[in-house]
Design a protein around this motif. Sequence first.
Motif, mmCIF file in Angstrom:
data_model
loop_
_atom_site.group_PDB
_atom_site.id
_atom_site.type_symbol
_atom_site.label_atom_id
_atom_site.label_comp_id
_atom_site.label_asym_id
_atom_site.label_seq_id
_atom_site.Cartn_x
_atom_site.Cartn_y
_atom_site.Cartn_z
ATOM 1 N N PRO A 176 -4.754 10.559 -13.246
ATOM 2 C CA PRO A 176 -5.477 9.697 -12.296
ATOM 3 C C PRO A 176 -5.044 9.858 -10.848
ATOM 4 O O PRO A 176 -5.766 9.432 -9.933
ATOM 5 C CB PRO A 176 -5.149 8.284 -12.800
ATOM 6 N N PHE A 177 -3.893 10.462 -10.607
ATOM 7 C CA PHE A 177 -3.375 10.539 -9.248
ATOM 8 C C PHE A 177 -3.936 11.762 -8.522
ATOM 9 O O PHE A 177 -4.213 12.797 -9.140
ATOM 10 C CB PHE A 177 -1.847 10.553 -9.268
ATOM 11 N N VAL A 178 -4.106 11.633 -7.204
ATOM 12 C CA VAL A 178 -4.849 12.648 -6.449
ATOM 13 C C VAL A 178 -4.107 13.062 -5.177
ATOM 14 O O VAL A 178 -4.582 12.827 -4.063
ATOM 15 C CB VAL A 178 -6.267 12.137 -6.105
ATOM 16 N N PRO A 179 -2.950 13.710 -5.289
ATOM 17 C CA PRO A 179 -2.257 14.145 -4.077
ATOM 18 C C PRO A 179 -2.947 15.326 -3.431
ATOM 19 O O PRO A 179 -3.520 16.178 -4.114
ATOM 20 C CB PRO A 179 -0.878 14.540 -4.615
ATOM 21 N N GLY A 180 -2.942 15.352 -2.089
ATOM 22 C CA GLY A 180 -3.304 16.586 -1.415
ATOM 23 C C GLY A 180 -4.497 16.590 -0.503
ATOM 24 O O GLY A 180 -4.425 17.123 0.592
ATOM 25 N N ARG A 181 -5.643 16.028 -0.901
ATOM 26 C CA ARG A 181 -6.849 16.248 -0.118
ATOM 27 C C ARG A 181 -7.467 14.984 0.451
ATOM 28 O O ARG A 181 -8.636 14.992 0.831
ATOM 29 C CB ARG A 181 -7.889 16.979 -0.969
ATOM 30 N N GLY A 182 -6.732 13.923 0.500
ATOM 31 C CA GLY A 182 -7.270 12.710 1.093
ATOM 32 C C GLY A 182 -8.313 12.016 0.239
ATOM 33 O O GLY A 182 -9.130 11.260 0.762
ATOM 34 N N GLN A 183 -8.301 12.280 -1.073
ATOM 35 C CA GLN A 183 -9.225 11.578 -1.943
ATOM 36 C C GLN A 183 -8.806 10.114 -2.073
ATOM 37 O O GLN A 183 -7.652 9.752 -1.858
ATOM 38 C CB GLN A 183 -9.266 12.235 -3.328
ATOM 39 N N LEU A 184 -9.764 9.292 -2.444
ATOM 40 C CA LEU A 184 -9.471 7.882 -2.660
ATOM 41 C C LEU A 184 -8.525 7.754 -3.849
ATOM 42 O O LEU A 184 -8.837 8.246 -4.941
ATOM 43 C CB LEU A 184 -10.773 7.120 -2.926
ATOM 44 N N PRO A 185 -7.353 7.130 -3.682
ATOM 45 C CA PRO A 185 -6.409 7.041 -4.792
ATOM 46 C C PRO A 185 -6.951 6.132 -5.893
ATOM 47 O O PRO A 185 -7.864 5.334 -5.665
ATOM 48 C CB PRO A 185 -5.165 6.447 -4.135
ATOM 49 N N PRO A 186 -6.366 6.220 -7.074
ATOM 50 C CA PRO A 186 -6.857 5.386 -8.172
ATOM 51 C C PRO A 186 -6.694 3.893 -7.911
ATOM 52 O O PRO A 186 -7.449 3.079 -8.441
ATOM 53 C CB PRO A 186 -6.019 5.843 -9.373
ATOM 54 N N TYR A 187 -5.716 3.540 -7.107
ATOM 55 C CA TYR A 187 -5.541 2.151 -6.691
ATOM 56 C C TYR A 187 -5.142 2.145 -5.229
ATOM 57 O O TYR A 187 -4.087 2.665 -4.863
ATOM 58 C CB TYR A 187 -4.483 1.450 -7.541
ATOM 59 N N LEU A 188 -5.998 1.580 -4.384
ATOM 60 C CA LEU A 188 -5.749 1.563 -2.936
ATOM 61 C C LEU A 188 -4.885 0.350 -2.613
ATOM 62 O O LEU A 188 -5.388 -0.743 -2.344
ATOM 63 C CB LEU A 188 -7.073 1.524 -2.179
ATOM 64 N N ALA A 189 -3.596 0.555 -2.623
ATOM 65 C CA ALA A 189 -2.646 -0.549 -2.452
ATOM 66 C C ALA A 189 -2.251 -0.716 -0.994
ATOM 67 O O ALA A 189 -2.207 0.240 -0.222
ATOM 68 C CB ALA A 189 -1.395 -0.284 -3.293
ATOM 69 N N GLY A 190 -1.969 -1.945 -0.617
ATOM 70 C CA GLY A 190 -1.334 -2.219 0.654
ATOM 71 C C GLY A 190 -2.202 -2.097 1.888
ATOM 72 O O GLY A 190 -1.684 -2.107 3.003
ATOM 73 N N ARG A 191 -3.502 -2.014 1.729
ATOM 74 C CA ARG A 191 -4.390 -1.883 2.886
ATOM 75 C C ARG A 191 -5.324 -3.084 3.013
ATOM 76 O O ARG A 191 -6.418 -2.972 3.562
ATOM 77 C CB ARG A 191 -5.222 -0.597 2.772
ATOM 78 N N GLU A 192 -4.886 -4.229 2.545
ATOM 79 C CA GLU A 192 -5.753 -5.403 2.551
ATOM 80 C C GLU A 192 -6.161 -5.811 3.967
ATOM 81 O O GLU A 192 -7.320 -6.168 4.205
ATOM 82 C CB GLU A 192 -5.055 -6.571 1.843
#
Length: 373
Positions: free
Chosen positions: A8-24
Amino acid sequence: MDASPPNPFVPGRGQLPPYLAGREREQAALRNLLAYLRAGKGAPRDAVLVGPRGNGKTALLRWLCQEAETGNVDAVWLTPSEIADLDELATRLVPPRRFTSLRPDNLAFHIGIGKLGWQLGGQRGALAPLLAARCARRPLILALDECHTLDREVGHVLLNAAQTVSADAPFLLVMAGTPGLPQHLNTMSATFWSRAEKLGIGRLDEAATAAAIEKPLTAQAPSISCTASALSDVVAASQCYPYFIQLWGAALWQARGRVPIDQQTVAEAAPSVEEDQSAYYQDRFQELERSELLDVAARLANAFGGQSTLPQTTLNAAIAEALPSSSATTDVLRCRDQLTDLGYVWNPPAAADAWHPGIPSLMEYVRERVARA
């Protein structure tokens, strides 16, 4: 055939992560601007997302585009490489094949249209009325990534058009770029940009980092969990840096031979993460080397000494110490601007004179390598 779910994790290309944490806070600010478009009004101001590479600006733009399109607002994603001139910009924002009623003979201003799209004939003022006519048919967000590389002439016209169009039609311009973006926008003779919603996109806090790691793991496989000590180790090792967080998540997913994920699992995952981190540090080191900034960067690493921030006077003094004694104040500022462009240090919006390291562990890497040279 392996039926296991993909990583599920997407390092590298600026894809939307599986859980967008901390940007409320940032999400709330962008939703507030989006609400104007959903009400058929232009946003009262643009939005500018600023932060060093790897902190998730692109991911946040992708989230905004998804959020817009679920609410009947169009979203156009562009990078400067796709809009070399005004004709290309107009064609991307107002595709003639989609908005067939917007033909040259139906418009109150004179522009042309060819096989490749709109032909503005170099008329700077033609973009605003064309974009306004398009937005009157359907609200639009322009998400412009890598905006620190935007052509100045194109940027000047776009910023002025955004101000004009938003006064009467549902339009929002969102720009994202590295910490040098504000300086770049200041060269575009559109000083009103400084009244934009400025959002600094930096590293996450520890709680958000833990959530960004743990939630995707348990969502994909409810049987998976992390021990508190393992999660604490990963949070510390990631430096709360979003790109490294995704690297760690991907590695833990690959190493999940036992449940719960414990410190031994973390130790097994560490080599692959450290290899990627080392390659990343090497790229950044070579950037500094090509810019002849290694000595200054090492001096700044010593000045920070593990501190989370430095006041501007201290930062400037450390830069000055690394330059020839004949250097003027302008040389110090120019050097600071270069380090800001590279994301080695940055001054987040509304942070007064508090300067932050882009990645603390990169500073340590540079300090050690320069000391060994």
